[in-house]
Scaffold this motif. Structure first.
Motif, PDB file in Angstrom:
ATOM      1  N   GLY A 198      29.565 -35.200 -10.194  1.00  0.00           N
ATOM      2  CA  GLY A 198      29.947 -35.674 -11.516  1.00  0.00           C
ATOM      3  C   GLY A 198      28.797 -36.054 -12.417  1.00  0.00           C
ATOM      4  N   HIS A 199      27.576 -36.177 -11.875  1.00  0.00           N
ATOM      5  CA  HIS A 199      26.432 -36.523 -12.721  1.00  0.00           C
ATOM      6  C   HIS A 199      26.118 -35.380 -13.695  1.00  0.00           C
ATOM      7  CE1 HIS A 199      25.712 -39.691  -9.695  1.00  0.00           C
ATOM      8  NE2 HIS A 199      25.075 -40.295 -10.688  1.00  0.00           N
ATOM      9  N   GLU A 200      25.717 -35.768 -14.913  1.00  0.00           N
ATOM     10  CA  GLU A 200      25.453 -34.780 -15.955  1.00  0.00           C
ATOM     11  C   GLU A 200      24.035 -34.229 -15.858  1.00  0.00           C
ATOM     12  OE1 GLU A 200      26.229 -36.663 -19.659  1.00  0.00           O
ATOM     13  OE2 GLU A 200      28.410 -36.675 -19.398  1.00  0.00           O
ATOM     14  N   THR A 201      23.896 -32.971 -16.281  1.00  0.00           N
ATOM     15  CA  THR A 201      22.581 -32.357 -16.441  1.00  0.00           C
ATOM     16  C   THR A 201      22.717 -31.297 -17.523  1.00  0.00           C
ATOM     17  OG1 THR A 201      20.707 -31.326 -15.298  1.00  0.00           O
ATOM     18  CG2 THR A 201      22.906 -30.570 -14.663  1.00  0.00           C
ATOM     19  N   THR A 202      21.646 -30.616 -17.830  1.00  0.00           N
ATOM     20  CA  THR A 202      21.677 -29.495 -18.776  1.00  0.00           C
ATOM     21  C   THR A 202      20.778 -28.401 -18.226  1.00  0.00           C
ATOM     22  OG1 THR A 202      19.769 -30.201 -20.086  1.00  0.00           O
ATOM     23  CG2 THR A 202      21.947 -31.042 -20.759  1.00  0.00           C
ATOM     24  N   LEU A 203      20.904 -27.217 -18.791  1.00  0.00           N
ATOM     25  CA  LEU A 203      20.044 -26.114 -18.373  1.00  0.00           C
ATOM     26  C   LEU A 203      18.578 -26.467 -18.594  1.00  0.00           C
ATOM     27  CD1 LEU A 203      19.841 -23.166 -17.378  1.00  0.00           C
ATOM     28  CD2 LEU A 203      19.900 -22.485 -19.786  1.00  0.00           C
ATOM     29  N   MET A 204      18.245 -27.100 -19.731  1.00  0.00           N
ATOM     30  CA  MET A 204      16.852 -27.429 -20.011  1.00  0.00           C
ATOM     31  C   MET A 204      16.316 -28.481 -19.050  1.00  0.00           C
ATOM     32  SD  MET A 204      15.552 -25.483 -22.179  1.00  0.00           S
ATOM     33  CE  MET A 204      16.368 -24.054 -22.855  1.00  0.00           C
ATOM     34  N   GLN A 205      17.145 -29.391 -18.633  1.00  0.00           N
ATOM     35  CA  GLN A 205      16.704 -30.352 -17.625  1.00  0.00           C
ATOM     36  C   GLN A 205      16.401 -29.643 -16.307  1.00  0.00           C
ATOM     37  OE1 GLN A 205      19.323 -33.778 -17.277  1.00  0.00           O
ATOM     38  NE2 GLN A 205      19.555 -33.888 -19.499  1.00  0.00           N
ATOM     39  N   LEU A 206      17.203 -28.650 -15.955  1.00  0.00           N
ATOM     40  CA  LEU A 206      16.959 -27.892 -14.726  1.00  0.00           C
ATOM     41  C   LEU A 206      15.654 -27.098 -14.813  1.00  0.00           C
ATOM     42  CD1 LEU A 206      20.564 -26.518 -14.065  1.00  0.00           C
ATOM     43  CD2 LEU A 206      19.448 -28.463 -12.955  1.00  0.00           C
ATOM     44  N   LEU A 207      15.254 -26.729 -16.033  1.00  0.00           N
ATOM     45  CA  LEU A 207      14.037 -25.931 -16.223  1.00  0.00           C
ATOM     46  C   LEU A 207      12.804 -26.763 -16.555  1.00  0.00           C
ATOM     47  CD1 LEU A 207      15.531 -23.024 -18.373  1.00  0.00           C
ATOM     48  CD2 LEU A 207      14.629 -22.820 -16.047  1.00  0.00           C
ATOM     49  N   SER A 208      12.957 -28.082 -16.674  1.00  0.00           N
ATOM     50  CA  SER A 208      11.878 -28.898 -17.238  1.00  0.00           C
ATOM     51  C   SER A 208      10.791 -29.265 -16.246  1.00  0.00           C
ATOM     52  CB  SER A 208      12.452 -30.177 -17.851  1.00  0.00           C
ATOM     53  OG  SER A 208      13.042 -30.983 -16.850  1.00  0.00           O
ATOM     54  N   GLU A 209      11.028 -29.121 -14.974  1.00  0.00           N
ATOM     55  CA  GLU A 209      10.028 -29.513 -13.974  1.00  0.00           C
ATOM     56  C   GLU A 209       9.513 -28.280 -13.257  1.00  0.00           C
ATOM     57  OE1 GLU A 209      11.427 -32.549 -11.379  1.00  0.00           O
ATOM     58  OE2 GLU A 209      12.112 -33.855 -13.004  1.00  0.00           O
ATOM     59  N   GLY A 210       8.200 -28.070 -13.340  1.00  0.00           N
ATOM     60  CA  GLY A 210       7.616 -26.912 -12.684  1.00  0.00           C
ATOM     61  C   GLY A 210       7.923 -25.636 -13.438  1.00  0.00           C
ATOM     62  N   THR A 211       7.673 -24.507 -12.783  1.00  0.00           N
ATOM     63  CA  THR A 211       7.909 -23.198 -13.389  1.00  0.00           C
ATOM     64  C   THR A 211       8.667 -22.349 -12.390  1.00  0.00           C
ATOM     65  OG1 THR A 211       5.840 -23.383 -14.638  1.00  0.00           O
ATOM     66  CG2 THR A 211       6.845 -21.200 -14.497  1.00  0.00           C
ATOM     67  N   HIS A 212       9.934 -22.133 -12.664  1.00  0.00           N
ATOM     68  CA  HIS A 212      10.770 -21.378 -11.744  1.00  0.00           C
ATOM     69  C   HIS A 212      11.926 -20.747 -12.505  1.00  0.00           C
ATOM     70  CE1 HIS A 212      12.252 -25.642 -11.729  1.00  0.00           C
ATOM     71  NE2 HIS A 212      13.324 -25.015 -12.134  1.00  0.00           N
ATOM     72  N   CYS A 213      12.451 -19.687 -11.943  1.00  0.00           N
ATOM     73  CA  CYS A 213      13.718 -19.143 -12.420  1.00  0.00           C
ATOM     74  C   CYS A 213      14.858 -19.953 -11.792  1.00  0.00           C
ATOM     75  CB  CYS A 213      13.852 -17.679 -12.015  1.00  0.00           C
ATOM     76  SG  CYS A 213      12.643 -16.568 -12.772  1.00  0.00           S
ATOM     77  N   ILE A 214      16.013 -19.874 -12.412  1.00  0.00           N
ATOM     78  CA  ILE A 214      17.208 -20.508 -11.858  1.00  0.00           C
ATOM     79  C   ILE A 214      18.189 -19.411 -11.473  1.00  0.00           C
ATOM     80  CG2 ILE A 214      19.230 -21.927 -12.394  1.00  0.00           C
ATOM     81  CD1 ILE A 214      17.483 -23.647 -14.118  1.00  0.00           C
ATOM     82  N   GLY A 215      18.665 -19.474 -10.252  1.00  0.00           N
ATOM     83  CA  GLY A 215      19.697 -18.555  -9.800  1.00  0.00           C
ATOM     84  C   GLY A 215      21.034 -19.271  -9.751  1.00  0.00           C
TER      85      GLY A 215
END
Length: 549
Positions: free
Chosen positions: A443-460
């Motif tokens: 239930g905790h909120e996040t966003t796509l940009m938060q998922l991309l904000s740390e390090g350098t990686h693709c998201i699958g």
């Protein structure tokens, strides 16, 4: 003659010049990445790389932001740029200071012929647009760069000579304390439309200059106007020529008036002349003070390639378009976001040089598209022939009554995130993914940009994989920069709640389907029935690994 009031001048920050360690040394130091130019694109790239843990040297010949006199310059920041700023950690400051808007009206004479609401097709946490004076955005970027602490920012440092080497770039730099020389593995030119680096390297920009003329009035009114973008195709209060009206930060309105092509630019910028235009528009009793007045013309140019050996061109150094639709500055910011993650992966040894070629393969066609779109707007606003005048009159007359004609009223197609064509790293092309609000399984909120904000990686993003599939995929991609997430299901992976908006936005959603999102929030691949092998293959392709010897 009436004396018009002027608001106090903005006090822009000034950063100190610090003599660099190379000054006075006979040894030529080599730096992996050097960026020249601390405008929006150069600062965005420096901030992007610092966020990714990459050290760079940033050179600028000034010691402040904006321009002396603090004109508004670029003001409209599009959703994709705002999402980038979210990832870089300055969006909240921009949102608090700027003016959020999504609604616009277009008039012909006294009649409204068209309006739009850009929010209608948005699923992003960021709004379609925020208006903010350019120097504020630059200011926030500099402070964020200094906060991150990895960038060697060198003010009052003018590059006087650039020479390409077999394995790098040679730079001579002039400062208040003397001159020195450095080398760079890779040089990024963000010096703007009049790039001295481009000139020194003899690179053709294919420039053309418009005869269209405008005058900007930055004004603060005592009585506020509606917070909407208003444009006039043929304003009766401006002798039948175009007018733009935008609100910015600090209660300042930017009003752009189209002028005769043969106008005297000094005359049209005089306070009494600009004041008379405002009174003609808003009535003789309107109370206001000027913040800034200035004429402008515009030109366009486009480099054949944005990469020349070890030198990369971003922002106005690479491309300039007419200002209609805010496609100039936003495009430069998006250049930086495209190049930043690629430079980071190459610098960190996680990708080869081939990946850097994809910067030009993606951003040069985007600039071509922006140039084409803005050129059409310019022709609509400033017809060059009797036939074009006749066509515009017909379109405007029809637009008030017929929806099909409204799409032809072209006062500037607003900046969007360009799609990318098919290429070796993108067999199916790519399109931007908006910054959707998401929820973890708990239930905790996040966003796509938060998922991309740390390090350098693709998201699958894998929809409901099995535990066996998830374990095999983690093994298959262990050496690759991938953050693998499940959407729904019980796979043992970090899991997001199933979300119809996410599935619809990605264009997938069935169990087993998979979307690969790059570090710049572009969808690079979609797999209908993903397997660990096809996921690893798609990732290697997106990173250029399959192209490397």
């Amino acid at each position: 003659m009436e004396n018009f009031a002027f608001a106090p001048a903005y006090e822009l920050p000034v950063w100190p010049f610090t003599p660099p360690p190379e000054l006075g040394s006979a040894k030529v130091v080599r730096h992996p990445i050097v960026i020249v130019g601390a405008g929006p694109s150069g600062l965005t790239l420096a901030c992007d790389l610092a966020q990714r843990g990459v050290r760079v040297v940033l050179l600028d010949e000034d010691d402040t932001v904006g321009v002396r006199g603090a004109s508004s310059r670029g003001i409209c920041y599009a959703q994709k740029s705002l999402e980038i700023f979210e990832r870089l950690g300055i969006y909240e400051r921009i949102a608090a200071k700027g003016i959020t808007w999504s609604f616009g009206r277009t008039f012909s004479g006294e009649q409204e012929v068209y309006n739009f609401n850009l929010q209608a097709n948005s699923v992003s946490r960021q709004p379609p647009f925020i208006n903010l004076q350019q120097f504020y955005v630059e200011w926030f970027l500099v402070e964020r760069i200094l906060e991150l602490g990895l960038t060697d920012v060198r003010w009052k440092s003018r590059v006087t000579r650039v020479e390409q080497l077999a394995d790098g770039v040679h730079l001579d730099i002039e400062t208040p304390a003397g001159s020195y020389t450095i080398e760079a593995d890779r040089l990024i030119d963000a010096t703007g439309a009049n790039s001295p680096i481009r000139t020194q390297l003899g690179i053709e920009a294919h420039a053309s200059r418009s005869t269209d003329r405008w005058c900007i009035s930055d004004v603060r009114f005592r009585k506020p106007l509606p917070t909407e973008r208003w444009t006039w195709v043929d304003a009766p209060f401006n002798e039948g020529r175009g007018v733009w009206q935008h609100l910015m930060a600090d209660g300042v309105w930017r009003i752009d008036y189209q002028m005769p092509e043969d106008c005297d630019t000094a005359y049209i910028s005089q306070p009494e002349v600009a004041g008379a235009r405002l009174r003609e528009q808003l009535g003789p009793d309107v109370e206001f003070e000027f913040v800034w007045i200035g004429p402008y013309g515009y030109r366009d140019h486009l480099l054949d390639s944005f990469r020349h050996g070890r030198v990369f061109f971003i922002g106005d150094a690479a491309h300039v378009v007419s200002p209609f639709g805010a496609r100039g500055g936003n495009s430069g910011i998006q250049d930086a976001a495209n190049l930043g993650w690629k430079l980071a992966l190459v610098a960190q040894g996680k990708a080869g040089d081939t990946l850097l070629d994809s910067y030009d393969a993606e951003r040069q066609p985007a600039a071509q598209q922006n140039l084409q779109v803005t050129s059409r707007s310019a022709r609509f606003l400033a017809p060059r022939s009797p036939a074009e005048h006749t066509l515009r009159r017909a379109v405007v007359a029809l637009a008030a009554r017929h929806p099909f004609a409204r799409a032809l009223v072209n006062t500037g197609r607003m900046s969007v995130a360009n799609d990318y064509p098919a290429a070796p790293q993108l067999p199916e092309g790519a399109r931007s993914v908006q910054n959707l609000p998401l929820r973890w399984a708990d239930g905790h909120e996040t966003t796509l940009m938060q998922l991309l904000s740390e390090g350098t990686h693709c998201i699958g993003l894998w929809f409901a994989p099995t535990r066996e599939q998830a374990k095999a995929a983690l093994d298959a991609t262990a050496s690759l920069p991938l953050h693998l997430l499940a959407v729904g299901g019980d796979s043992g992976l970090p899991t997001l709640q199933a979300d119809d908006r996410l599935a619809s936005h990605l264009g997938i959603g069935d169990a087993g389907s998979f979307a690969l999102v790059r570090p710049d929030a572009y969808r690079a691949a979609v797999l209908a029935n993903a397997t660990p092998e096809t996921i690893a293959s798609a990732l290697r392709t997106a990173l250029g690994h399959d192209s490397n010897p």
